[in-house]
Design a protein around this motif. Sequence first.
Motif, PDB file in Angstrom:
ATOM      1  N   GLU A   7      -7.940  -6.019 -15.027  1.00  0.00           N
ATOM      2  CA  GLU A   7      -7.791  -5.382 -13.724  1.00  0.00           C
ATOM      3  C   GLU A   7      -6.780  -4.247 -13.831  1.00  0.00           C
ATOM      4  N   TRP A   8      -6.908  -3.264 -12.953  1.00  0.00           N
ATOM      5  CA  TRP A   8      -6.057  -2.082 -13.023  1.00  0.00           C
ATOM      6  C   TRP A   8      -4.623  -2.407 -12.621  1.00  0.00           C
ATOM      7  N   ALA A   9      -3.676  -1.899 -13.387  1.00  0.00           N
ATOM      8  CA  ALA A   9      -2.259  -2.028 -13.057  1.00  0.00           C
ATOM      9  C   ALA A   9      -1.858  -0.831 -12.213  1.00  0.00           C
ATOM     10  N   VAL A  10      -1.696  -1.048 -10.913  1.00  0.00           N
ATOM     11  CA  VAL A  10      -1.340   0.049 -10.017  1.00  0.00           C
ATOM     12  C   VAL A  10      -0.012   0.658 -10.447  1.00  0.00           C
ATOM     13  N   ASN A  11       0.931  -0.197 -10.848  1.00  0.00           N
ATOM     14  CA  ASN A  11       2.197   0.235 -11.427  1.00  0.00           C
ATOM     15  C   ASN A  11       2.299  -0.358 -12.826  1.00  0.00           C
ATOM     16  N   PRO A  12       2.936   0.346 -13.763  1.00  0.00           N
ATOM     17  CA  PRO A  12       3.084  -0.228 -15.105  1.00  0.00           C
ATOM     18  C   PRO A  12       3.745  -1.591 -15.055  1.00  0.00           C
ATOM     19  N   VAL A  13       3.202  -2.538 -15.821  1.00  0.00           N
ATOM     20  CA  VAL A  13       3.760  -3.895 -15.853  1.00  0.00           C
ATOM     21  C   VAL A  13       5.047  -3.883 -16.682  1.00  0.00           C
ATOM     22  N   ASP A  14       6.125  -4.388 -16.104  1.00  0.00           N
ATOM     23  CA  ASP A  14       7.395  -4.512 -16.809  1.00  0.00           C
ATOM     24  C   ASP A  14       7.424  -5.875 -17.492  1.00  0.00           C
ATOM     25  N   ILE A  15       7.191  -5.899 -18.801  1.00  0.00           N
ATOM     26  CA  ILE A  15       7.106  -7.185 -19.502  1.00  0.00           C
ATOM     27  C   ILE A  15       8.474  -7.844 -19.646  1.00  0.00           C
ATOM     28  N   ASN A  16       9.540  -7.132 -19.292  1.00  0.00           N
ATOM     29  CA  ASN A  16      10.868  -7.738 -19.332  1.00  0.00           C
ATOM     30  C   ASN A  16      11.161  -8.558 -18.075  1.00  0.00           C
ATOM     31  N   LYS A  17      10.368  -8.365 -17.043  1.00  0.00           N
ATOM     32  CA  LYS A  17      10.560  -9.127 -15.811  1.00  0.00           C
ATOM     33  C   LYS A  17       9.844 -10.478 -15.905  1.00  0.00           C
ATOM     34  N   PRO A  18      10.348 -11.525 -15.210  1.00  0.00           N
ATOM     35  CA  PRO A  18       9.629 -12.810 -15.190  1.00  0.00           C
ATOM     36  C   PRO A  18       8.200 -12.646 -14.700  1.00  0.00           C
ATOM     37  N   ILE A  19       7.322 -13.446 -15.246  1.00  0.00           N
ATOM     38  CA  ILE A  19       5.904 -13.321 -14.921  1.00  0.00           C
ATOM     39  C   ILE A  19       5.626 -13.618 -13.455  1.00  0.00           C
ATOM     40  N   MET A  20       6.551 -14.316 -12.788  1.00  0.00           N
ATOM     41  CA  MET A  20       6.357 -14.673 -11.385  1.00  0.00           C
ATOM     42  C   MET A  20       6.838 -13.573 -10.435  1.00  0.00           C
ATOM     43  N   ASP A  21       7.353 -12.450 -10.943  1.00  0.00           N
ATOM     44  CA  ASP A  21       7.928 -11.425 -10.072  1.00  0.00           C
ATOM     45  C   ASP A  21       6.910 -10.496  -9.437  1.00  0.00           C
ATOM     46  N   GLY A  22       5.630 -10.682  -9.726  1.00  0.00           N
ATOM     47  CA  GLY A  22       4.599  -9.944  -9.011  1.00  0.00           C
ATOM     48  C   GLY A  22       3.820  -8.932  -9.803  1.00  0.00           C
ATOM     49  N   ASP A  23       4.341  -8.510 -10.964  1.00  0.00           N
ATOM     50  CA  ASP A  23       3.613  -7.495 -11.734  1.00  0.00           C
ATOM     51  C   ASP A  23       2.256  -7.976 -12.214  1.00  0.00           C
ATOM     52  N   TRP A  24       2.107  -9.297 -12.381  1.00  0.00           N
ATOM     53  CA  TRP A  24       0.850  -9.848 -12.902  1.00  0.00           C
ATOM     54  C   TRP A  24      -0.093 -10.337 -11.806  1.00  0.00           C
ATOM     55  N   ASP A  25       0.278 -10.121 -10.525  1.00  0.00           N
ATOM     56  CA  ASP A  25      -0.619 -10.483  -9.428  1.00  0.00           C
ATOM     57  C   ASP A  25      -1.958  -9.754  -9.575  1.00  0.00           C
ATOM     58  N   GLU A  26      -3.037 -10.453  -9.269  1.00  0.00           N
ATOM     59  CA  GLU A  26      -4.403  -9.921  -9.347  1.00  0.00           C
ATOM     60  C   GLU A  26      -4.849  -9.599 -10.771  1.00  0.00           C
ATOM     61  N   ALA A  27      -4.142 -10.128 -11.778  1.00  0.00           N
ATOM     62  CA  ALA A  27      -4.560  -9.903 -13.162  1.00  0.00           C
ATOM     63  C   ALA A  27      -5.874 -10.620 -13.450  1.00  0.00           C
ATOM     64  N   GLY A  28      -6.653 -10.085 -14.383  1.00  0.00           N
ATOM     65  CA  GLY A  28      -7.795 -10.821 -14.884  1.00  0.00           C
ATOM     66  C   GLY A  28      -7.307 -12.075 -15.590  1.00  0.00           C
ATOM     67  N   SER A  29      -8.029 -13.171 -15.464  1.00  0.00           N
ATOM     68  CA  SER A  29      -7.573 -14.443 -16.011  1.00  0.00           C
ATOM     69  C   SER A  29      -8.695 -15.158 -16.748  1.00  0.00           C
ATOM     70  N   LEU A  30      -8.351 -15.697 -17.913  1.00  0.00           N
ATOM     71  CA  LEU A  30      -9.315 -16.418 -18.750  1.00  0.00           C
ATOM     72  C   LEU A  30      -8.665 -17.691 -19.258  1.00  0.00           C
ATOM     73  N   LYS A  31      -9.310 -18.836 -19.079  1.00  0.00           N
ATOM     74  CA  LYS A  31      -8.762 -20.114 -19.505  1.00  0.00           C
ATOM     75  C   LYS A  31      -9.146 -20.412 -20.948  1.00  0.00           C
ATOM     76  N   PHE A  32      -8.175 -20.922 -21.725  1.00  0.00           N
ATOM     77  CA  PHE A  32      -8.475 -21.494 -23.033  1.00  0.00           C
ATOM     78  C   PHE A  32      -7.830 -22.873 -23.085  1.00  0.00           C
ATOM     79  N   THR A  33      -7.989 -23.594 -24.185  1.00  0.00           N
ATOM     80  CA  THR A  33      -7.629 -25.013 -24.192  1.00  0.00           C
ATOM     81  C   THR A  33      -6.153 -25.274 -23.945  1.00  0.00           C
ATOM     82  N   ARG A  34      -5.275 -24.338 -24.287  1.00  0.00           N
ATOM     83  CA  ARG A  34      -3.838 -24.559 -24.140  1.00  0.00           C
ATOM     84  C   ARG A  34      -3.213 -23.758 -23.017  1.00  0.00           C
TER      85      ARG A  34
END
Length: 501
Positions: free
Chosen positions: A22-49
Motif C-alpha cells: 500500500e502507498w506510504a502517504v508519508n515516508p515510514v520512519d523505521i526508527n519509530k515504534p511500529i504502533m505509532d501509526g506509520d504502518w497503519d493501512e499497510a499490506g499484510s501477509l500471514k506466515f507461520t510465525r
Amino acid sequence: MAKLRNLSITSPILFALPFRSEWAVNPVDINKPIMDGDWDEAGSLKFTRGFVLVKNDANYLYLALDVVSDTGNDSSTNDYFWLTFDNTRDRAITSGVDVNYGLYPGQPNKLGRQKYLGPGQWTGLLSDPSNSAVVQEFGPSPNSDVSHRIWKFRIELSEINVSLSWPLSTPFTYFGFRVKSSNPGFTTDFPGNFYKDFTKLRQLILSRKPSIPAKDLGPLVGSVGLIPTTKINSSTGRATTDSGYFHFVENAAFGGTLNLIGNRTKMKTLYGAGNRKYMVEIAGPDGGTYKKLVSNWSNYRWTGSSYTLESFAPNTYGYYQLANPDTDYSIDDLLIQFPTSGLLPGIYAVKVTFFIGTSYTALDTQVLKLYIDNHLPAAIIESVKHGRSEVSACAIETIGAAPDGLNFRITANDPEGNLRAVNFYATYGDGLSTSIFSEGYSTAKGDWQGFVNKLIPASSNWRPPQSCAYSFVLTASARTTDGYKWIGKNPTHRNLTLLLG
C-alpha cells in the motif's frame, strides 16, 4: 489496533495470490515504534510465525517482519533474518544480480547486503554505500499485544531493480525470507528453501497510487505521474515540487513515457454524470495548431485475486472513453499514456477536453504546457595532461613527488538548459573509487547548460591515491523526469595506469 489489509495464507490456492503493498502517504520512519501509526493501512501477509507488513513510496519499500512467535528478548544477533529479492524477476537465481539482506555480525541494527552466486551461495557483504536500513524492535504490534521480535526495513527500490514508472507492467518483485529465533528456538523460511530455489518466491506488487494533496491537483489533469500539474510552470513547462515530496524536482523538464492522470474527484463527477468522452490534443513548440494525440496503452485491473491486463485506445475519430473511477487499476484515473522519445525538445501544449455525454459539445478543458527534452547532455573528457604533455588512453604514466599530478579538461553541456548534475571520479583496485569533481543543480542556476572545456582541478594537480590502473569516469545527468523518477544520463570514461614514482 491499527487497520491492516489482510491476506491470510490458509490454502494452496491462496498461496499463489500476489501480495500487494500500500502507498506510504508519508515516508515510514523505521526508527519509530511500529504502533505509532506509520504502518497503519499497510499490506499484510500471514506466515507461520507472524506477519509481513509492506508499504512503499516512489523511493523505498518499507517492509516489516512482525515475528509474533518470537517472544524471547535475546541480545546480540543470535536472532537474525535473511531477506531475498529476485532482481531479474524470473524466479531463477542469477549470479551477481539477485540480492540477499542480512545483519552485520554483532550489529543487530546494521543492514548488510550481498549478491547471490548460486543456490545458497553469496558474494559476502558488499562495501558500496546504500540508503537501505533495518531497525530491530521488541514490543507489541498491530498483530499481537504480547511483546515480540519485529524487523523493520527501508529498502531502496533501485537496489531491488523496481521502478514505479514501468509503462508495460505493474511494478513488482519476488521475495523470500528467513527468521531465526534462539528463544523460543525456531528457524522459519518463507517459502521453504527459498535461498536455493526461487521458483516459489512470493510475488509482491508495489503501489503507484500516491495520495497527492487535493489542493495540488490540477482541475482536470491532476498530475503527470507523481507531479501535480499545479507544480508545472504554465510558461516554461518545467516542474518544481516541494522539498520532501515523493519526487522532489527543481525546474525539471519532462521526457520518456508520460502518464496524464485525472483529478479523482473530477473524474468521479464526470463519470457519474455520463460525461465520459474526451479527446487529447498536442501542439508542438513551433506554436502550430493542435493535433489529436493518438496513443494505445495498457493498464492492469485488479480482479480480487490477480491483475488483468486491459488495453485502451481512442475510437476511429480520436475520442477516448473514461474508465470507471471505482475500478481498481494499477494506475487509477489514467487519461493517457504516451511516449515522447520522438519529439524534438521544446514546450508542448497538451489539451484535454471532456464532452457532454456522447455529443461533440465541449464541457471542460485543460491545457497543460510541458517542456519535453529527451536529448542527453554531452559528457566529454577533452584532455588528460601530465604537466604540459597529453596522456593518451591506455598509457602507463609515472607520477613524481607532490605536487606532481594530472589535470583534466572536461565538458558537461546541455544546450536546452536541462543539466542536473556532473560527476567526475576515478575507479581503481577492487571496487575502490575517489571523487575528482562534482557539481549539482540549484535554482540559482536557472536553465543550467553546464560548461565546456573546464579545467579540473582549477589550480594545482590531482594525485592518484596509489599506483594502479585507473578508469576516469565522467557522467552528466539530465534534469528530466517522467513524473516518477529522473531519467537520462550520459557516461564516458578513459583508462590509464598511474605509477607513483
